[in-house]
Design an enzyme around this catalytic site. Structure first.
Site, mmCIF file in Angstrom:
data_model
loop_
_atom_site.group_PDB
_atom_site.id
_atom_site.type_symbol
_atom_site.label_atom_id
_atom_site.label_comp_id
_atom_site.label_asym_id
_atom_site.label_seq_id
_atom_site.Cartn_x
_atom_site.Cartn_y
_atom_site.Cartn_z
ATOM 1 N N ASP A 108 0.869 -1.186 0.000
ATOM 2 C CA ASP A 108 0.000 0.000 0.000
ATOM 3 C C ASP A 108 0.902 1.231 0.000
ATOM 4 O OD1 ASP A 108 -2.179 1.726 0.200
ATOM 5 O OD2 ASP A 108 -3.237 0.481 1.633
ATOM 6 N N HIS A 120 2.230 2.118 -3.187
ATOM 7 C CA HIS A 120 1.311 3.094 -3.764
ATOM 8 C C HIS A 120 1.847 4.526 -3.648
ATOM 9 C CE1 HIS A 120 -2.285 0.079 -3.314
ATOM 10 N NE2 HIS A 120 -1.277 -0.409 -3.999
#
Ligand SMILES: *[C@@H]1O[C@H](CO)[C@@H](O)[C@H](O)[C@H]1NC(C)=O
Ligand SMILES: *[C@@H]1O[C@H](CO)[C@@H](O)[C@H](O)[C@H]1NC(C)=O
Ligand SMILES: *[C@@H]1O[C@H](CO)[C@@H](O)[C@H](O)[C@H]1NC(C)=O
Ligand SMILES: *[C@@H]1O[C@H](CO)[C@@H](O)[C@H](O)[C@H]1NC(C)=O
Ligand SMILES: CC(=O)N[C@H]1CO[C@H](CO)[C@@H](O)[C@@H]1O
Length: 394
Positions: free
Chosen positions: A216, A239
């Protein structure tokens, strides 16, 4: 005479030296077992209790070895400077539901040092990712963070590795004046919600010389963050470095004075991102005074992105423009390659258009080297300076 003089000098120096030393509370003296099986939470908590109440500098020491550890809360206030020195490998229980909140939590401590010995935190997350993935399991629950810090002031978190967290690796809430450095954070690119470093309502955090590859956000900067400095961070996969998401809940606080400098983002889905929900909160939120400078992008899908209609999981029923005002954001000397179609995507709120956005020396090209990327802007006020590839959309 001279010898006597030196003797007196040494005596003074030695006393000063002894006072500067940390008194060590070794977990082995509290019954810890480094067999990788026995739960050490009781032994660790007893060692913490003594280290924390020591009136001076103290070290709770975890020597080399593998230690099974259930959920622990290391709570202050402590009397002196408390050093949680980790040389060994700590293993979390596999069952995520055996942990109520976070795996290892520090709270209400002033002058806290954590890490230092090159030790490892193994969250053993793979079972949790499979059984509790919110993308496939509607009954998914929030999972434990590997190491969380609540209301810590003057913290130094360093020389440590975190692997395979169940959810976030390091999370700070309500902290002030913290340095995070020489950390290595690792989880597979498809592990859900394994944010590297996440913070909210924290001021004066410095993150430098950290290497993050996770599933993430490498760094997630949430509501109420102020005076944040990030430098020399290597991010990818993951991310990217993200401000937000913001504007989903009432009671969120403004963000300001966030500088991200000298970082490399590689093979990530986003580079530097600001994301806000398109829901109409009553209180209006401001995210301002943000600088992204000297960032290298390496095969990144969305190198520069502001998304004020953030909605990661369908169905996304559009509930009106975002009520988050984004102002005074500079992107300077950002260069490298992108593997999407768009280099710079700045999509702001029609109700609160972005103000004073600066693009300064941007050079982003397609990963394959052929063709060009494009930029897209909507509801953006600002200006561009210096060379721009692709051509600026502001
Ligand atoms: C963080 O970095 C800034 C700028 O380099 C510095 O002024 C500040 O003192 C640092 N904060 C801490 C807690 O070291
Ligand atoms: C955010 O800042 C704005 C402008 O300075 C202010 O009007 C507003 O009250 C602040 N919001 C919060 C939640 O602090
Ligand atoms: C943005 O910068 C301008 C000029 O420095 C300043 O006047 C303004 O208050 C800033 N806006 C916010 C929301 O911080
Ligand atoms: C940008 O915003 C417009 C509405 O203003 C929307 O139609 C479009 O899909 C958005 N683009 C992206 C990439 O989010
Ligand atoms: C993470 C990152 O990009 N660090 C860079 C910071 O700047 C120095 C000096 O230019 C580089 O060597 C690092 O790679």
């Amino acid at each position: 005479m001279v010898a006597k003089y030196f003797f007196v000098l040494c005596l003074l120096v030695c006393i000063v030296e002894a006072q500067a030393q940390y008194v060590v509370f070794n977990v082995m003296n509290y019954g810890a077992k480094s067999d990788g099986q026995t739960d050490n939470s009781g032994a660790f908590l007893k060692a913490w209790y003594d280290a924390c109440k020591w009136n001076g500098k103290s070290t709770m020491f975890i020597p080399e070895g593998t230690y099974m550890l259930n959920e622990v809360i290391f709570s202050g206030p402590c009397r002196g400077t408390t050093n949680f020195k980790l040389k060994g490998l700590l293993k979390a229980p596999i069952d995520p539901y055996s942990i109520k909140k976070d795996w290892i939590n520090f709270r209400y401590v002033d002058n806290l040092i954590v890490g230092g010995g090159g030790g490892v935190l193994d969250g053993q997350g793979s079972y949790a990712w499979k059984t509790n993935d919110c993308r496939t399991n509607p009954n998914c629950r929030p999972l434990p963070t590997t190491m969380s810090f609540d209301f810590i002031t003057n913290g130094y978190i360093h020389r440590m590795r975190s692997v395979n967290s169940k959810q976030g690796h390091f999370v700070m809430y309500g902290c002030q004046n913290m340095i995070l450095t020489k950390l290595k954070i690792i989880a597979p690119s498809d592990s859900p919600n394994t944010d590297g470093i996440k913070m909210a309502k924290s001021h004066g955090i410095n993150i430098t010389n950290v290497n993050i590859g996770t599933g993430d956000d490498c760094i997630a900067i949430l509501s109420g963050t102020r005076h944040l400095r990030i430098s020399d961070v290597f991010c990818g996969p993951g991310h990217g470095i993200s401000i937000g998401s913001l504007g989903k809940y009432e009671g969120e606080e403004n963000l300001s004075d966030i500088h991200v400098k000298n970082c490399t983002i590689s093979g990530a889905s986003n580079g530097v991102r600001i994301k806000t929900w398109a829901s109409q909160l009553k209180n209006s939120l401001v995210a301002s005074d943000i600088v992204f400078e000297d960032i290298i992008m390496n095969n990144v899908q969305n190198p520069i992105i502001i998304d004020q209609r953030y909605c990661p999981v369908a169905p996304c029923t559009y509930k009106g423009a975002s009520n988050v005002q984004i102002s005074n954001v500079s992107y300077k000397y950002i260069r490298g390659s992108g593997n999407g179609e768009v280099a710079v995507s700045i999509n702001c709120s029609e109700k609160k258009p972005c103000q004073n956005i600066k693009l300064d020396n941007i050079n982003l090209w397609p990963s394959g080297g052929k063709g060009t990327l494009r930029n897209e802007c909507s509801f953006v006020n600002g200006a561009s300076y210096g060379p721009q590839n692709p051509p600026s959309c502001i």
